[in-house]
Design a protein around this motif. Structure first.
Motif, PDB file in Angstrom:
ATOM      1  N   GLY A  71       0.719  -1.140   0.025  1.00 32.37           N
ATOM      2  CA  GLY A  71       0.024   0.056  -0.006  1.00 32.37           C
ATOM      3  C   GLY A  71       0.845   1.345  -0.032  1.00 32.37           C
ATOM      4  N   PHE A  72       0.148   2.370   0.420  1.00 38.94           N
ATOM      5  CA  PHE A  72       0.888   3.765   0.158  1.00 38.94           C
ATOM      6  C   PHE A  72       0.659   4.490   1.660  1.00 38.94           C
ATOM      7  CE2 PHE A  72      -3.512   3.740  -1.348  1.00 38.94           C
ATOM      8  CZ  PHE A  72      -4.044   4.892  -0.341  1.00 38.94           C
ATOM      9  N   VAL A  73       0.241   4.172   2.648  1.00 38.32           N
ATOM     10  CA  VAL A  73       0.192   4.989   3.731  1.00 38.32           C
ATOM     11  C   VAL A  73       1.515   4.917   4.437  1.00 38.32           C
ATOM     12  CG1 VAL A  73      -2.339   4.921   3.978  1.00 38.32           C
ATOM     13  CG2 VAL A  73      -0.980   3.404   5.220  1.00 38.32           C
ATOM     14  N   ARG A  74       2.234   4.012   4.251  1.00 34.56           N
ATOM     15  CA  ARG A  74       3.683   3.979   5.066  1.00 34.56           C
ATOM     16  C   ARG A  74       4.648   5.057   4.214  1.00 34.56           C
ATOM     17  NH1 ARG A  74       7.073  -1.210   3.409  1.00 34.56           N
ATOM     18  NH2 ARG A  74       6.767  -1.474   1.282  1.00 34.56           N
ATOM     19  N   ASN A  75       4.225   5.474   3.104  1.00 29.72           N
ATOM     20  CA  ASN A  75       4.904   6.474   2.472  1.00 29.72           C
ATOM     21  C   ASN A  75       4.491   7.798   2.676  1.00 29.72           C
ATOM     22  OD1 ASN A  75       6.832   4.465   0.881  1.00 29.72           O
ATOM     23  ND2 ASN A  75       4.933   3.728   0.200  1.00 29.72           N
ATOM     24  N   LEU A  76       3.360   8.300   3.308  1.00 25.76           N
ATOM     25  CA  LEU A  76       3.053   9.371   3.438  1.00 25.76           C
ATOM     26  C   LEU A  76       3.090  10.008   4.933  1.00 25.76           C
ATOM     27  CD1 LEU A  76      -0.923   8.586   2.295  1.00 25.76           C
ATOM     28  CD2 LEU A  76       1.052   9.740   1.092  1.00 25.76           C
ATOM     29  N   LEU A  77       3.216  11.186   4.874  1.00 23.84           N
ATOM     30  CA  LEU A  77       3.359  11.982   6.105  1.00 23.84           C
ATOM     31  C   LEU A  77       2.197  12.271   6.873  1.00 23.84           C
ATOM     32  CD1 LEU A  77       5.499  13.557   7.742  1.00 23.84           C
ATOM     33  CD2 LEU A  77       4.720  15.796   6.741  1.00 23.84           C
ATOM     34  N   TRP A  78       1.924  11.620   7.906  1.00 21.22           N
ATOM     35  CA  TRP A  78       0.813  11.715   8.741  1.00 21.22           C
ATOM     36  C   TRP A  78       0.669  12.857   9.717  1.00 21.22           C
ATOM     37  CZ3 TRP A  78      -2.474   7.087  10.241  1.00 21.22           C
ATOM     38  CH2 TRP A  78      -2.164   5.974   9.240  1.00 21.22           C
ATOM     39  N   GLN A  79      -0.551  13.438  10.279  1.00 25.10           N
ATOM     40  CA  GLN A  79      -0.449  14.361  11.237  1.00 25.10           C
ATOM     41  C   GLN A  79      -0.805  13.952  12.501  1.00 25.10           C
ATOM     42  OE1 GLN A  79      -3.585  17.191   9.831  1.00 25.10           O
ATOM     43  NE2 GLN A  79      -4.939  16.186  10.954  1.00 25.10           N
ATOM     44  N   LEU A  80      -0.075  14.707  13.683  1.00 26.22           N
ATOM     45  CA  LEU A  80      -0.170  14.397  15.057  1.00 26.22           C
ATOM     46  C   LEU A  80      -1.638  15.042  15.386  1.00 26.22           C
ATOM     47  CD1 LEU A  80       0.494  13.211  17.523  1.00 26.22           C
ATOM     48  CD2 LEU A  80       1.939  15.437  18.016  1.00 26.22           C
ATOM     49  N   ASP A  81      -2.622  14.577  15.799  1.00 26.86           N
ATOM     50  CA  ASP A  81      -3.969  15.207  16.176  1.00 26.86           C
ATOM     51  C   ASP A  81      -4.063  15.622  17.892  1.00 26.86           C
ATOM     52  OD1 ASP A  81      -4.820  14.784  13.459  1.00 26.86           O
ATOM     53  OD2 ASP A  81      -6.089  13.176  13.906  1.00 26.86           O
ATOM     54  N   SER A  96      -3.245  10.708  12.118  1.00 25.00           N
ATOM     55  CA  SER A  96      -4.304  10.660  11.067  1.00 25.00           C
ATOM     56  C   SER A  96      -3.766  10.750   9.670  1.00 25.00           C
ATOM     57  CB  SER A  96      -5.468  11.403  11.474  1.00 25.00           C
ATOM     58  OG  SER A  96      -5.394  12.632  11.165  1.00 25.00           O
ATOM     59  N   VAL A  97      -4.354  10.354   8.821  1.00 27.62           N
ATOM     60  CA  VAL A  97      -4.172  10.722   7.380  1.00 27.62           C
ATOM     61  C   VAL A  97      -5.354  10.466   6.426  1.00 27.62           C
ATOM     62  CG1 VAL A  97      -3.182   8.502   6.433  1.00 27.62           C
ATOM     63  CG2 VAL A  97      -2.417  10.433   5.487  1.00 27.62           C
ATOM     64  N   GLU A  98      -5.755  11.268   5.506  1.00 26.63           N
ATOM     65  CA  GLU A  98      -7.012  10.852   4.773  1.00 26.63           C
ATOM     66  C   GLU A  98      -6.644  11.112   3.226  1.00 26.63           C
ATOM     67  OE1 GLU A  98      -8.816  15.355   5.273  1.00 26.63           O
ATOM     68  OE2 GLU A  98      -9.511  13.920   6.481  1.00 26.63           O
ATOM     69  N   SER A  99      -7.591  10.629   2.421  1.00 23.55           N
ATOM     70  CA  SER A  99      -7.223  10.582   1.050  1.00 23.55           C
ATOM     71  C   SER A  99      -7.155  12.189   0.518  1.00 23.55           C
ATOM     72  CB  SER A  99      -8.811  10.037   0.470  1.00 23.55           C
ATOM     73  OG  SER A  99      -9.809  10.712   0.862  1.00 23.55           O
ATOM     74  N   SER A 100      -6.281  12.157  -0.559  1.00 22.16           N
ATOM     75  CA  SER A 100      -6.014  13.380  -1.320  1.00 22.16           C
ATOM     76  C   SER A 100      -6.203  12.913  -2.790  1.00 22.16           C
ATOM     77  CB  SER A 100      -4.610  13.673  -0.977  1.00 22.16           C
ATOM     78  OG  SER A 100      -3.636  12.836  -1.155  1.00 22.16           O
ATOM     79  N   ASP A 101      -5.876  14.218  -3.670  1.00 25.32           N
ATOM     80  CA  ASP A 101      -5.762  14.073  -4.967  1.00 25.32           C
ATOM     81  C   ASP A 101      -4.807  12.979  -5.418  1.00 25.32           C
ATOM     82  OD1 ASP A 101      -7.911  15.762  -5.273  1.00 25.32           O
ATOM     83  OD2 ASP A 101      -6.521  17.467  -5.939  1.00 25.32           O
ATOM     84  N   LYS A 102      -3.577  12.785  -4.514  1.00 17.63           N
ATOM     85  CA  LYS A 102      -2.606  12.106  -4.958  1.00 17.63           C
ATOM     86  C   LYS A 102      -2.971  10.817  -4.356  1.00 17.63           C
ATOM     87  CE  LYS A 102       2.246  10.867  -3.224  1.00 17.63           C
ATOM     88  NZ  LYS A 102       3.338  11.357  -2.363  1.00 17.63           N
ATOM     89  N   THR A 103      -3.845  10.324  -3.480  1.00 11.91           N
ATOM     90  CA  THR A 103      -3.818   8.993  -3.167  1.00 11.91           C
ATOM     91  C   THR A 103      -5.052   8.476  -3.952  1.00 11.91           C
ATOM     92  OG1 THR A 103      -5.585   9.448  -1.527  1.00 11.91           O
ATOM     93  CG2 THR A 103      -3.470   9.234  -0.789  1.00 11.91           C
ATOM     94  N   LEU A 104      -6.142   9.445  -4.344  1.00 11.62           N
ATOM     95  CA  LEU A 104      -7.092   9.091  -5.426  1.00 11.62           C
ATOM     96  C   LEU A 104      -6.631   8.437  -6.694  1.00 11.62           C
ATOM     97  CD1 LEU A 104      -9.677  11.609  -4.344  1.00 11.62           C
ATOM     98  CD2 LEU A 104      -9.870   9.375  -3.697  1.00 11.62           C
ATOM     99  N   LYS A 105      -5.434   8.981  -7.230  1.00  7.46           N
ATOM    100  CA  LYS A 105      -5.136   8.658  -8.471  1.00  7.46           C
ATOM    101  C   LYS A 105      -4.402   7.059  -8.447  1.00  7.46           C
ATOM    102  CE  LYS A 105      -3.665  13.110  -9.991  1.00  7.46           C
ATOM    103  NZ  LYS A 105      -2.587  14.030 -10.311  1.00  7.46           N
ATOM    104  N   ILE A 106      -4.100   6.680  -7.093  1.00  3.24           N
ATOM    105  CA  ILE A 106      -3.584   5.347  -6.813  1.00  3.24           C
ATOM    106  C   ILE A 106      -4.608   4.591  -6.441  1.00  3.24           C
ATOM    107  CG2 ILE A 106      -2.011   3.978  -5.241  1.00  3.24           C
ATOM    108  CD1 ILE A 106      -0.328   6.633  -4.964  1.00  3.24           C
ATOM    109  N   HIS A 112     -10.690   7.739   5.577  1.00  2.71           N
ATOM    110  CA  HIS A 112      -9.936   8.337   6.936  1.00  2.71           C
ATOM    111  C   HIS A 112      -9.183   7.511   7.551  1.00  2.71           C
ATOM    112  CE1 HIS A 112      -9.357  10.386  10.792  1.00  2.71           C
ATOM    113  NE2 HIS A 112      -9.179  11.435  10.121  1.00  2.71           N
ATOM    114  N   LEU A 113      -7.919   7.724   7.812  1.00  2.00           N
ATOM    115  CA  LEU A 113      -7.233   6.608   8.752  1.00  2.00           C
ATOM    116  C   LEU A 113      -6.997   7.508  10.124  1.00  2.00           C
ATOM    117  CD1 LEU A 113      -4.920   4.637   6.600  1.00  2.00           C
ATOM    118  CD2 LEU A 113      -6.715   3.668   7.711  1.00  2.00           C
ATOM    119  N   ALA A 114      -6.906   6.360  11.179  1.00  2.00           N
ATOM    120  CA  ALA A 114      -6.615   7.307  12.490  1.00  2.00           C
ATOM    121  C   ALA A 114      -5.733   6.139  13.232  1.00  2.00           C
ATOM    122  CB  ALA A 114      -7.765   7.865  13.236  1.00  2.00           C
ATOM    123  N   LEU A 115      -4.570   6.529  13.660  1.00  2.00           N
ATOM    124  CA  LEU A 115      -3.841   5.582  14.482  1.00  2.00           C
ATOM    125  C   LEU A 115      -3.658   5.916  15.945  1.00  2.00           C
ATOM    126  CD1 LEU A 115      -1.978   2.905  14.537  1.00  2.00           C
ATOM    127  CD2 LEU A 115      -0.025   4.362  13.908  1.00  2.00           C
TER     128      LEU A 115
END
Length: 275
Positions: A71-81, A96-106, A112-115
């Motif tokens: 997948g691709f979320v291990r390559n994304l910069l998450w935010q500290l909520d 957390s991290v959520e979908s963006s134009d970049k992820t929607l192309k993939i 929405h993901l929250a860890l």
């Protein structure tokens, strides 16, 4: 870096990866997690070690081999909520991290993901997926945990009995796992329909690592061995025996289907015991 009365831990926002977890009791407990001495921290590739998050697919993409493995979320910069101290003295981080134009192309699904990471006497992770699309969303997922061990050839893994063992190194052969697993790398095996606790018994370290989980019915055990490791630029050839991956998730047959606006949480708790 988190340092509280019970443990220390190191977390990076790149990939929401927990890189270190060291309980303070007993005082001589070493880090439960392993990070490669050759790991890359430049934000160009996932860090080799810790607990990378595999999502929304595990392993190779089922259709497009040009897409990144796991997948691709291990390559994304998450935010500290949020970051807070709990009444127990433990520290809770929410990333957390959520979908963006970049992820929607993939991957064409809004999400929405929250860890939630809780650092105390144990290390707890809960990965919550929310399907924000208007259609069913099918995912596979895993906490790709790297554990520090004395020698991968000297480990016993308990708790996998009676699960379906899929040996990916032998043409995906399947058989019932009848007894405890004695590690003999290379190994890349998936244990399906497995929901119970797993224990890594490391006699040389005189340590047991407990891996408890919820909403996970797959466990993956991986170590490349001394030959395959030569193909990894971020693992030194002489370090293959110092870790083992025991991964909690839902992979292969054990897919997760979320209806629109449905939420699903994969959870795991890690602890160490010296004996």
């Amino acid at each position: 870096l988190v340092d509280n009365q019970s443990a220390t831990a190191n977390v990076t926002l790149y990939g929401a990866n927990v890189l270190s977890f060291m309980p303070k009791v007993p005082a001589n407990m070493s880090d439960l997690l392993w990070v490669s001495p050759a790991a890359v921290f430049n934000g160009q590739k996932p860090v080799r070690g810790g607990i990378p998050i595999c999502w929304p697919w595990f392993g190779k993409h089922p259709v497009d081999s040009t897409l990144p493995a796991h997948g691709f979320v291990r390559n994304l910069l998450w935010q500290l909520d949020s970051a807070r101290r709990l009444d127990s003295g433990a520290t809770e981080l929410v990333l957390s991290v959520e979908s963006s134009d970049k992820t929607l192309k993939i991957w064409p699904y809004p999400f929405h993901l929250a860890l939630t990471i809780t650092i105390g006497e144990t290390l707890s992770l809960s990965l919550c997926t929310t399907n924000l699309s208007g259609t069913d969303m099918v995912i596979t997922e895993a906490f790709h945990s790297y554990f520090r061990v004395s020698h991968a050839n000297q480990l016993t893994v308990l708790g996998l009995e009676n699960s379906m063992h899929v040996d990916t190194l032998s043409g995906m052969d399947r058989c019932l796992q009848a007894e405890k697993l004695f590690l003999s790398p290379p190994i890349d095996s998936v244990f399906l329909n497995h929901a119970s606790e797993v224990i890594i018994e490391d006699s040389e370290f005189s340590r047991r690592i407990s891996i408890a989980k919820q909403n996970s019915i797959s466990t993956v055990v991986w170590n490349p061995g001394e030959d395959v490791v030569k193909g990894f630029q971020d693992i030194p050839n002489d370090q293959w025996h110092t870790f083992v991956c025991v991964e909690s998730g839902n992979v292969l047959d054990n897919v997760v289907t979320l209806k629109p606006n449905e939420k699903h949480c994969l959870s795991m708790q890690l602890s160490g015991l010296l004996y």
